[in-house]
Each structure stands twice: as C-alpha cells, then as structure tokens.
Design an enzyme around this catalytic site. Structure first.
Site, PDB file in Angstrom:
ATOM      1  CG  LEU A   1      -2.450  -1.145   1.372  1.00  0.00           C
ATOM      2  CD1 LEU A   1      -3.085  -1.270   2.345  1.00  0.00           C
ATOM      3  CD2 LEU A   1      -2.984  -0.475   0.742  1.00  0.00           C
ATOM      4  N   GLY A   2       2.298   1.155   0.750  1.00  0.00           N
ATOM      5  CA  GLY A   2       3.293   2.475   0.606  1.00  0.00           C
ATOM      6  C   GLY A   2       4.430   2.126   1.188  1.00  0.00           C
TER       7      GLY A   2
ATOM      8  N   GLY B   1       7.774   4.145   3.561  1.00  0.00           N
ATOM      9  CA  GLY B   1       8.271   4.720   3.997  1.00  0.00           C
ATOM     10  C   GLY B   1       9.643   4.819   4.660  1.00  0.00           C
ATOM     11  N   GLY B   2      10.155   5.921   5.478  1.00  0.00           N
ATOM     12  CA  GLY B   2      11.436   5.548   6.204  1.00  0.00           C
ATOM     13  C   GLY B   2      10.942   4.414   6.844  1.00  0.00           C
ATOM     14  CG  PHE B   3       6.893   3.158   8.536  1.00  0.00           C
ATOM     15  CD1 PHE B   3       7.198   1.727   8.109  1.00  0.00           C
ATOM     16  CD2 PHE B   3       6.878   4.817   8.133  1.00  0.00           C
ATOM     17  CE1 PHE B   3       5.436   2.422   6.907  1.00  0.00           C
ATOM     18  CE2 PHE B   3       5.591   4.936   7.353  1.00  0.00           C
ATOM     19  CZ  PHE B   3       4.669   3.672   6.876  1.00  0.00           C
ATOM     20  N   GLY B   4       9.388   1.146   6.741  1.00  0.00           N
ATOM     21  CA  GLY B   4       9.442   0.268   6.456  1.00  0.00           C
ATOM     22  C   GLY B   4       8.363  -0.444   5.647  1.00  0.00           C
TER      23      GLY B   4
ATOM     24  CB  VAL C   1       1.740  -0.389   4.818  1.00  0.00           C
ATOM     25  CG1 VAL C   1       0.369  -0.104   5.304  1.00  0.00           C
ATOM     26  CG2 VAL C   1       2.720   1.075   5.951  1.00  0.00           C
TER      27      VAL C   1
ATOM     28  CE  LYS D   1       4.286   1.729  11.078  1.00  0.00           C
ATOM     29  NZ  LYS D   1       3.944   3.064  11.678  1.00  0.00           N
TER      30      LYS D   1
ATOM     31  CG  ASP E   1       5.744  12.107  12.561  1.00  0.00           C
ATOM     32  OD1 ASP E   1       6.075  13.195  12.166  1.00  0.00           O
ATOM     33  OD2 ASP E   1       6.822  11.155  12.109  1.00  0.00           O
TER      34      ASP E   1
END
Ligand SMILES: *[C@@H]1O[C@H](CO)[C@@H](O)[C@H](O)[C@H]1NC(C)=O
Ligand SMILES: *[C@@H]1O[C@H](CO)[C@@H](O)[C@H](O)[C@H]1NC(C)=O
Ligand SMILES: *[C@@H]1O[C@H](CO)[C@@H](O)[C@H](O)[C@H]1NC(C)=O
Ligand SMILES: *[C@@H]1O[C@H](CO)[C@@H](O)[C@H](O)[C@H]1NC(C)=O
Ligand SMILES: *[C@@H]1O[C@H](CO)[C@@H](O)[C@H](O)[C@H]1NC(C)=O
Ligand SMILES: *[C@@H]1O[C@H](CO)[C@@H](O)[C@H](O)[C@H]1NC(C)=O
Ligand SMILES: *[C@@H]1O[C@H](CO)[C@@H](O)[C@H](O)[C@H]1NC(C)=O
Ligand SMILES: *[C@@H]1O[C@H](CO)[C@@H](O)[C@H](O)[C@H]1NC(C)=O
Ligand SMILES: *[C@@H]1O[C@H](CO)[C@@H](O)[C@H](O)[C@H]1NC(C)=O
Ligand SMILES: *[C@@H]1O[C@H](CO)[C@@H](O)[C@H](O)[C@H]1NC(C)=O
Ligand SMILES: *[C@@H]1O[C@H](CO)[C@@H](O)[C@H](O)[C@H]1NC(C)=O
Length: 823
Positions: free
Chosen positions: A512-513, A515-518, A520, A535, A632
């Site tokens: 799905l997407g 980002g910096g965290f990993g 999804v 996630k 955030d």
C-alpha cells in the site's frame, strides 16, 4: 504604646467605604456581591451554568473570565426556584443564609453569643471569608470549611489532636456543587498520608509522610515555584502550599471525576492548565497493580511490574504477583533494598524505634514482609510535641504484615527505601534450579512451539515449508518484547505465518505504501478474509524494540473514532509487524496534494477532516486520561476511512506525559520538517503545544491544498505559513483557499479556519490554544477568536531539507530523552 492609635486605626477602617464586608447593618441580597479589597475574589449569589433554578452563595475569582468557584456555602442546600435569598449577619455574629420565606438554609456556627458592634464578615484577597471581631479576633473563616478547592496559604489538617480532619469534597458534576462521593484529605487511620476516596474506598494515595517539611516543589516552565509544605501547629500536621511572588492564580482542586489537580491560570490562552494531576499515569490508581505488584513510573510508559523475587499471578495484574519462592519462618531473614519507592498502604506504625530496632521488629515476625524507616526529626512536628517531656519520638518505623498493596516506583529519584523480605536461598537456588529445570523448560518450550506452529498452520491457507522446523515464537524469547506480555494489553499476537499467507509473502502488488519506517501491505487475514493493513518495520527504520513496544502499548490503550485501530502485532526473528484496520482511502496527502483527486475533498469533507483530527488530538492530549504527544502529525499520517473520516496513525514517536509534566526535551529531534514547531526544531522541547503547531500547519494545508513545503511560495514567502499570514493580515485570506473549493464553500467558515490555523502556528507555544480550545473554536461559529501574532521564527528556506521532508517519517536515531519534572 497606648491602645489609642489602634482604635483610631480601626475606626478609620470602619469609616472608609468598602464593599468587601458584611456587617449587621448591611446584608447581601440577590444581585449584590462583595469584592475583596484588591479585587481578586468576589462573593455573591450564583446559579451554575446549566441549572435554572438553584442558587448558591459562593466565592469566585473576580478577574478571571472563566467563572471559577473556589468555595460554596450551601452546596447541599441550594435556594430553590430562583427565589431571592439573603445573606445577613445575625445578632450573635453568625452569617445566616435564608430564602425569601425566611427559612435558614445555611449558617456559620461560631460559639460567639454576644453581639458586638463593629463585627464584620470580610472577604480577603486570599479568598478567605472571615468573621472578625472589632478587636481583631477571627471567630470563623471559610478556609476552615473548604469545598473542593484549596488556595495558597490555606491549611488542610492531616492529623489533629481531636481527630477532626477537613476534606476537600468534589462537586457532583461540573455544574452541580452538591457533595459527591469523591473526597480528599488526611487518612485518620495512620496520620501520615493523604488519600483520595471514592466513597469509603481509596482511589489514590500518596506515599506516607517521611518527615520532610517541603513535601513537594514544582517549578513550572514559566518560572513560578509552588512549594507544598507540611506545617506543624502544636504537634498537629497540616498541609499547605505557597506560590512564588508574582505567580498567576493557582488552586488545588479535586474535580468532579475525583482527580486531584494543581491548576494555574494561563492568561495567554485564557484557560486553567493542570500541571499536576493524580491519579495520572496508567497504573497510578489505588492498588491497581495488585498485591506485590507496583506501578513503575520510571518506565517511558508507566506500567505494572512485580517486585523483585515475585512473578505475575495470572495473565494480568488483577491478582497481583506471587512469590517465586515461599518464605520459611525463622530462616529467611534477608531483606532486599528497593530504592525510590512509594510506601505501600496498610502498614503498622510502630512508635519509638531506631532503624535497627525497626529491622528487628520486622525480622522477628514471620508475617512481616517489608519495612521502611524515616526520621521525622527534620519535620519535627511529632518531635516538638513532646519537647517538654524529654524523650521525643522522632522515628517513623512502618512494617507490613502480609501483602504490599499500592506501591510504586518514582521516576526522578524521589521516594524512599523499602526493605523487602525475600527467601535467602533465592539467589543460591536459582542456579541449581536452572540446572535441573532448564532442560525441562526447554523441551516444554519446544513442544509448545511445535503446537503453536501447528495451530498457526492449520489456520493459514497455505503451508509455508521453509519455516516449518525453525519456528519458536520469537516473542517468548526476546526479553524486551517479553515485557509486552506483562502489560495488560488486550491485543492479539498474530502468527508470522498467517501474515505471510495474508500478504502473499509480502508481494509487491499487495503493498500500500512505504516510508522511512518500512512498508505497509494490504492483507486478508483468517478464513473470513478480513482486510487489514500490515506495517512491516524495516530493519533499518531505527524503530527499535522500545519504539515498537511504545506503539503497541500506546495504541492498544487508545480507542477513539479518529485514531487508527491496532488489531494485533507480531514479532518473528528480526521482524516486527503491526496489524491495523484497513482504511480503503489511504492517507490524506494522497487526496490533498493530487491534482486529479483533490476535488473529491469538497469543503464539507475538509471541514469534517479538520474537526476529526482536532478531536483525535484532543483525545490524545486530554480525554484519554493520559497526556500523549503525537510528535509527528502530518498529512501522510492521517488516514481516511470509507466515509472519509480521518484517523490519526503512526504512534512510533508518541510520548506519554505524566500529569505533572508540562514539557520535555529531547536531544534527538524526530519528526518532519515544516510540521515541527520552532521550540521543538530548535531546542528539542516538546509539549501538547507542539502538536497544536503541527495541527495548525495541517489545517492550512487542508484549506489551501498546498504542501507546507511547496516551492510555490519560495519566491516571495518562506513558507505556506508566511504566505497565509500575509494574506490574512491584509484581509485577502480568500486567495489562500484551494481553487477547487473556493467557489462552492461558505467563505466565512473557511476564513475562520485560516484564522484558527494561524493561532495554532504562533511562535510562542503559550500563545497557541490547547486542542480543547481549538475544538471549541472550530465547533462554535460564534466563539470569539483572539488575534494571532505573526509567525516569524522560520525564516530560513526549506529547500535544503526538500528531500527528507517528503518521506513518510524521517525517523532516525534512537531517542535519548531527558525529562524535567516534579513529582
Ligand atoms: C463551640 O462550643 C462547643 C461546646 O463548648 C465546642 O464543643 C465546639 O467545639 C465549639 N465550636 C467552635 C467552632 O469553637
Ligand atoms: C476580643 O474580644 C473577645 C470578646 O469580646 C474576647 O473573647 C477575645 O479574647 C478578645 N481578643 C483579644 C485579642 O483581645
Ligand atoms: C452545559 O450544558 C451544555 C450542553 O449540555 C454542555 O456542553 C456544557 O458543558 C454544560 N456546562 C457545564 C458547566 O456543565
Ligand atoms: C467510584 O465508585 C463507584 C461506586 O462504587 C463506581 O461505580 C465508580 O466507577 C468509581 N469511580 C472510579 C473512578 O473508579
Ligand atoms: C534531614 O536533614 C538532614 C540534614 O539536615 C538531611 O541530610 C536529610 O536529607 C533530611 N531528611 C529529610 C527526610 O528531609
Ligand atoms: C504569556 O505570554 C508572554 C509573552 O508572550 C510570556 O512572557 C508569558 O510567560 C506568558 N504567560 C504564560 C502564563 O504562559
Ligand atoms: C484480568 O484477567 C481476568 C481473568 O483472566 C479478567 O477477568 C480481568 O478482566 C482482567 N483484567 C484486566 C484489567 O485485563
Ligand atoms: C542472608 O542472610 C544471612 C545471614 O542472616 C547471610 O549469611 C546470607 O549470606 C544472606 N543471603 C543472601 C543471599 O544475601
Ligand atoms: C523511646 O524508647 C526509649 C528506650 O528505647 C525510652 O527511653 C523512651 O522513653 C521512649 N520514648 C517514648 C516517647 O516513648
Ligand atoms: C506479628 O505481628 C502481629 C502484629 O503485631 C501479630 O498479630 C502477630 O501475632 C505476629 N506474628 C508473629 C508470628 O509473631
Ligand atoms: C522544642 O525544641 C526546639 C529545639 O530543639 C525548640 O526550638 C522549640 O522551641 C521547642 N518547642 C517547645 C514547644 O518547647
């Protein structure tokens, strides 16, 4: 000195015109009020906000716009049906409140029987109403009969010779001053502690008094100091608090929910702000962690733990903890020293003992499980009592027979030593036990894991051969994450295999997407095919076990329609996974900043989204009873459900504040440029007001459809904020509004939003409204809005950070956090 000057002075006082006093000749009727000489407090008749019929006599702050009562005379006997009442001084110098039929509803009871001319009831600037004889003797004062509020310099008896203790008793509801079941005061059974009761049951308890004269000292971020002291009046103990000179108005109140609060008036935001609240953290309520369990406030997220030598008795702490090893009478006399502890309740107060005698007292009685010792010499209240007779008892030896309830660990080095009795052989045996039991445990563990794997597999649709033999539930091995099990979270652990099946082995087409965290992924979980978002934290995300735990524990405890729901979690080898409800419309930025999709967001939807985010934040800040700072908030962290309701997500960086914290500092600033408030970005200092700032930025983005970082503004303005300010200042705010909505929207509503947004992004955190005010301003079209100050802080260009700021979370270093707080 002759008495003459005194009389001259007195008659001068009596002659001068004053409306701070009642005399036998001058009574108080409906509509009248007394005002203290400095104009600080007023006394008069009032009808609570939502009550049409009941009238009371009370004292309130005369200069504070939000009507706040500090004392109510006839709280349980209102004047009914709006009939006019009268407060007058009787012939025997008592104040009497009567209704229009002449019935007495309330009266003071001093023992003074003769009428003396010149007696008056005077309202002082301290908020005290005093009946004073002409010779200066006070025969009655309202400070001795508090309602729910203590004011500076008012004394609350903790222990008196005649056993009479005053309690603060809460209002029944915000608009009903009648006595409720919540009360607070000294505990007469021990003379040493302050307790909040819910009826007859304790609801919160303070650690036993340890002899310190200053029992607490708080320094606020604006510099004023509150000193809470224990005063000794002839051997009786009183508690009082004083504030430093020039401080704003302060009060100590037991609110209608039974929460004790220290509040300070913030004239900038025009609201009362609580800087201390009890019970505040998750586990601070009385005996919450059960016998031998304790509330550990030294943890980032306060939580229940077992005292050393104990283990949880059951899955959660409802039954507390049990000994790992039973005590043997006469053999087990070793005490383990626990530092920084809150003394447990239900102690036996043994008088006149030295420290060694106190130890002995506990050692020789097999049912004694712990003791604590303090020297009250410094406090001297008890000591002075017996000055004359020579041998003053200055000791405070407390021993506990049986269970230890309602204990805790302080965060900041407060608290005292607790000496806990443990089996002497615990340490010795542990190694022997390990040698024998370890192999058994190990084989059991392997057996259990095989079972687990089997269960998982039979639930999963596909068999995953490569994992077959090596799976042991990682969450049982990793000690850090193991703590999750101790937490009473109602959150399912989901098997890794199930997740692999659900996401087709993390296929790209399920993504799905990222980002910096990993990344999804979308998944279908279980036979029913429930849609979830998974996630998967990347190993390089910097989200270590601590942040992971933070997020799991936090979100599991939060339930609000504007917060994303966490459905489960999983840890497997290096993998950390969070399973959320699936929201079909992805995140707000996917609509807002996309030229083709942004027309989906008409003004009605945008306004709904704005209000929803505000309510979600308000819940985090206040209504969840914890203070949680998200840190955030941004468009990509707001998800939209099928009805376009906003849901705040991504709590990896959120911080819980205890009720006594106002702000904190961090060395490593994490968050997203553009959304970060000046004080956070520059000094690493964050508070609820930093979230307010991010909210303001988000609000401006939603109205304008432009990113905070958009280069569109770079020519003339440093940022969207400066642009918005400039337009608003010149009355051209309409130009800010997204062109796709500007034609079909109620302009006054949109402009009001811009105004609120600008209030939220002011440089001075104190000037920014709390989320409660923000929600109020958004929901009440008629609420007056203050004028915002120009935001000047961010003058530097943003393009240096262009690359980073668009990634979904520049999460970074492990956080190191230093806290400033009192206790
Ligand atoms: C009034 O007098 C009675 C009996 O003399 C005494 O018990 C009571 O404490 C007194 N009350 C006050 C407020 O002094
Ligand atoms: C003031 O007068 C009252 C009664 O007239 C008396 O009981 C009291 O002792 C007097 N106080 C002083 C300080 O003179
Ligand atoms: C009065 O009632 C309104 C609506 O029921 C509520 O929003 C408000 O908070 C109440 N005020 C107080 C002081 O309880
Ligand atoms: C206070 O006690 C009442 C009745 O015993 C109970 O219903 C209520 O939940 C208690 N309040 C809290 C905050 O525990
Ligand atoms: C009592 O006073 C001594 C020295 O004056 C000090 O070291 C000690 O910390 C004090 N104890 C308490 C409980 O305040
Ligand atoms: C109010 O604002 C002024 C200046 O803006 C600041 O100096 C002061 O500390 C603020 N007061 C409070 C209580 O926040
Ligand atoms: C703790 O567990 C017991 C039984 O296992 C359950 O009845 C109780 O509701 C749980 N309490 C909490 C706070 O989870
Ligand atoms: C327990 O106390 C005894 C003496 O009372 C001492 O000999 C022994 O070493 C202690 N054991 C531990 C584990 O501290
Ligand atoms: C305290 O105990 C000592 C002996 O240990 C005794 O001499 C003294 O009188 C006691 N004091 C009190 C106030 O009981
Ligand atoms: C321990 O002390 C309590 C209270 O003083 C007493 O009731 C109990 O009998 C004592 N137990 C033993 C074994 O001495
Ligand atoms: C008790 O002793 C202290 C000094 O040790 C002295 O300052 C105080 O006045 C005495 N109090 C009484 C009531 O005698």
């Amino acid at each position: 000195m002759t008495p003459l000057p005194v009389f001259v002075l007195l008659s001068l006082v009596c002659l001068c015109k004053s409306d701070d006093r009642l005399t036998p000749e001058k009574s108080l009727n409906a509509g009248d009020k007394l005002v203290s000489s400095g104009g600080i407090f007023a006394l008069g008749f009032f009808t609570p906000a939502n009550s049409t019929a009941d009238t009371y006599i009370g004292i309130w702050y005369n200069k504070i716009p939000e009507r706040t009562y500090v004392w109510v005379a006839n709280r349980d006997k209102p004047i009914k049906n709006g009939s006019p009442g009268k407060l007058a001084m009787s012939s025997d110098s008592d104040l009497v409140l009567s209704d229009s039929q002449g019935r007495t509803l309330w009266t003071t009871t001093n023992n003074f029987t003769s009428a003396t001319t010149g007696t008056a009831a005077i309202l002082f600037d301290s908020g005290n109403l005093v009946i004073r004889l002409p010779n200066g003797t006070d025969i009655w004062q309202s400070f001795h009969y508090p309602t729910d509020t203590a004011l500076p310099d008012m004394v609350l008896p903790l222990s008196t010779n005649d056993g009479i203790l005053m309690r603060l008793i809460a209002w029944r509801a915000p608009d009903d001053p009648a006595s409720s079941d919540y009360s607070m005061g000294g505990d007469s059974s021990s003379d040493l502690q302050v307790v909040i009761w819910n009826g007859t049951r304790p609801y919160w308890r303070r650690s036993a008094w340890d002899g310190s004269l200053v029992s607490a000292l708080y320094q606020s971020n604006t510099g004023f100091i509150v000193t809470e002291t224990i005063v000794d009046r002839g051997g009786e103990l009183y508690m009082t608090f004083t504030v430093s000179e020039g401080s704003p108005s302060m009060r100590m109140t037991l609110d209608y929910k039974g929460t004790f609060k220290f509040l300070v008036w913030n004239s900038n935001s025009s609201s009362w702000e609580a800087f201390i609240e009890h019970p505040s953290p998750i586990c601070e309520r009385y005996a919450y962690c059960g016998p031998f369990g304790y509330c550990d406030a030294a943890e980032t997220v306060p939580k229940c733990n077992c005292l050393s030598g104990f283990e949880p008795d059951g899955v959660n702490f409802s039954r507390g903890c049990r000994r790992k090893e039973d005590l043997k009478c006469g053999i087990d006399n070793n005490f383990s020293t626990l530092r920084g502890m809150k003394t447990p309740d239900k102690f036996l107060y043994v008088r006149n003992r030295s420290f060694d005698q106190c130890t002995e007292e506990c050692r020789r009685n097999c049912s004694c499980s712990a003791y604590a010792y303090a020297n009250l010499r410094n406090g001297s209240a008890y000591a002075n009592l017996k000055n004359g007779s020579g041998a003053a008892d200055q000791s405070r030896c407390l021993i506990w027979l049986g269970g230890l309830v309602d204990t805790g660990k302080f965060r900041d080095g407060g608290g005292e030593n607790l000496y806990l009795r443990l089996a002497s052989s615990t340490v010795d045996k542990e190694s022997k036990v390990l040698k024998i039991i370890l192999p058994i445990v190990a084989s059991l563990l392997i057996l259990a894991s095989i079972c687990l794997v089997w269960i998982c597999k039979s639930r999963g649709k596909r068999r995953i051969k490569e994992i077959k033999n090596k799976h042991t539930p990682q969450h049982l091995q990793n000690s850090k994450l193991n703590e999750l099990e101790n937490e009473s979270i109602d959150l399912p652990y989901i098997c890794f295999e199930d997740i692999v099946t659900a996401t087709d082995n993390f296929s790209d087409y399920k993504m799905l997407g990222k980002g910096g965290f990993g990344k999804v992924y979308k998944g279908l979980l279980g036979g029913g095919g429930k849609e979830v978002a998974v996630k998967r934290l990347s190993k390089s995300s910097g989200q270590g076990a601590e942040e992971f735990r933070n997020e799991v524990v936090l979100i599991a405890k939060l339930q609000h329609r504007n917060l994303v729901r966490l459905l489960g979690y999983c840890t497997y080898e290096d993998e950390k996974l969070l399973i959320y409800e699936y929201l079909p419309n992805k995140s707000l930025d996917a609509f807002l900043f996309d030229a083709t999709r942004n027309s989906v967001l008409d003004w009605l939807t945008r306004f709904k989204v704005i209000k929803g985010i505000a309510r979600g934040l308000l819940y985090l800040h206040q209504d969840s009873r914890l203070t949680i700072i998200h840190r955030d908030l941004k468009a990509s962290n707001v998800l939209l459900d099928a009805e376009m309701n906003p849901k705040i997500s991504d709590f990896g960086m959120a911080r819980i504040f205890g009720g006594n914290e106002q702000q904190a500092n961090t060395i490593h600033v994490v968050g997203t440029y553009g959304y970060m408030s000046p004080e956070y970005a520059m000094e690493g200092s964050f508070s609820v007001k930093s979230d307010t700032y991010s909210f303001g930025v988000l609000l401006l983005e939603i109205v304008s459809g432009s990113k905070i970082s958009s280069s569109h503004f770079m020519t003339d303005f440093t940022s969207l904020i400066a642009y918005a300010w400039s337009l608003w200042k010149d009355g051209n705010a309409r130009e800010l509004v997204d062109s796709s909505i500007v034609e079909n929207c109620p302009l006054h509503e949109v402009l009001r939003c811009v105004h609120i947004g600008l209030l939220c992004v002011q440089d001075n955190p104190n000037a920014r409204p709390l989320m409660s005010s923000t929600v109020f301003m958004l929901e009440n079209e008629t609420a007056l809005l203050p004028t915002p100050k120009e935001p000047l802080y961010f003058r530097q260009r943003y393009d240096e950070v262009e690359d980073q700021r668009d990634t979904m979370g520049i999460t970074l270093n492990k956080m190191t956090i230093t806290m400033q707080e009192g206790r």
